[in-house]
Design an enzyme around this catalytic site. Sequence first.
Site, mmCIF file in Angstrom:
data_model
loop_
_atom_site.group_PDB
_atom_site.id
_atom_site.type_symbol
_atom_site.label_atom_id
_atom_site.label_comp_id
_atom_site.label_asym_id
_atom_site.label_seq_id
_atom_site.Cartn_x
_atom_site.Cartn_y
_atom_site.Cartn_z
ATOM 1 C CE LYS A 158 -0.297 -0.155 5.034
ATOM 2 N NZ LYS A 158 -1.160 -0.234 6.215
ATOM 3 C CE1 TYR A 179 13.809 31.264 5.356
ATOM 4 C CE2 TYR A 179 13.969 28.893 5.019
ATOM 5 C CZ TYR A 179 13.792 30.171 4.518
ATOM 6 O OH TYR A 179 13.606 30.350 3.171
#
Length: 359
Positions: free
Chosen positions: A35, A256
């Site tokens: 899956k 950042y």
Amino acid sequence: MTPAAYVHLDLEAVRHNLAQAKRYAPNNKIMAVIKANGYGHGITRVAKALEQADGLAVARVDEGVRLRKAGFTQPITVLQGFVCIDELQLMLQHQLDAVIHTPQQISLLQQQTAPETALSIWLKMDTGMNRLGFKGADFNAAYQQLLNCALVKQPINLITHFANADDLLDDKTRKQIDLFNDAVQGYPGQRSIANSAGIIGWPNVVSDWVRPGLMLYGCSPFAGKTGADFGLRPAMSLHSRLIAVKNVAAGETVGYSGTWQCQTDTRLGVISIGYGDGYHRHTKAGAPVLVNGQRVPLIGRVSMDMITVDLNSQPGAQPGDPVTLWGDGLPVEEIARHADTIPYTLLCGITQRVQIVEQ
């Protein structure tokens, strides 16, 4: 030209891991779970590598249809089953096996008259996962309803799912096993219980089918362990390259929000990979990265397209040098710990812009 960020897939490792699953569960058939696009490895390429599996399992109907259209003929079980008449018709058309876990599914089956073909099903018992499936008397009632349903191929197969099998000290798994075995005693049909953690950690579970997932891709289902501890080989490695090297003075911040401050003069490397590629944004500073095969620490925040590393231990590193984010010498399980997540998240999170290189 080597792409900036790429995944290397070792499909021979997938075949090796399937063989390992068979060694762990020699008396069981293997329902290989592919899956979520084969856990990020590519559903059709993984299915091809798993041709020796007795069957395949996917989460959703469209995944099963895709495999059938690609020519795969093994039994394919849809673990979420169907939720509407259109999906039921697709399952019948493409001969997909359904997991039945709600009264609404049974009602849809009962509404079909004069079926041209029968549907193979797995009736799911909820033994403590509290997600999908029937409990107690509702399970027995569902079984009786399905016995009298013309659309259902007999005998009915029986399935459950472990909640805590990755914790070998938790007795919930043993309770789930006992509850399931007691409930289905005397019923005909095939049984399926164990996932990867169940296969490796609970070898005395008796069933007809096992459902290996994570272990097929070379990862450990147990915290603090790697696939290598269980004879598994990683199928995916993630790579990039240095694109810049620069010197940053002590006291300067990197990235950042200035969350990382250089404690000494730092030779900094910039690598072309980020959360836009699937490298987890919450991977913490200090996480290892391989530059030229040697470990260096991540510094600063992960941004969309780049990460930064401390190259003080590699004075000779230059732009263009190869980088491994996980793979040989750097297990994905280790990176998952640095990101406060699990290997599933990293493997399934690789984005479309990352190129795939197969072996």
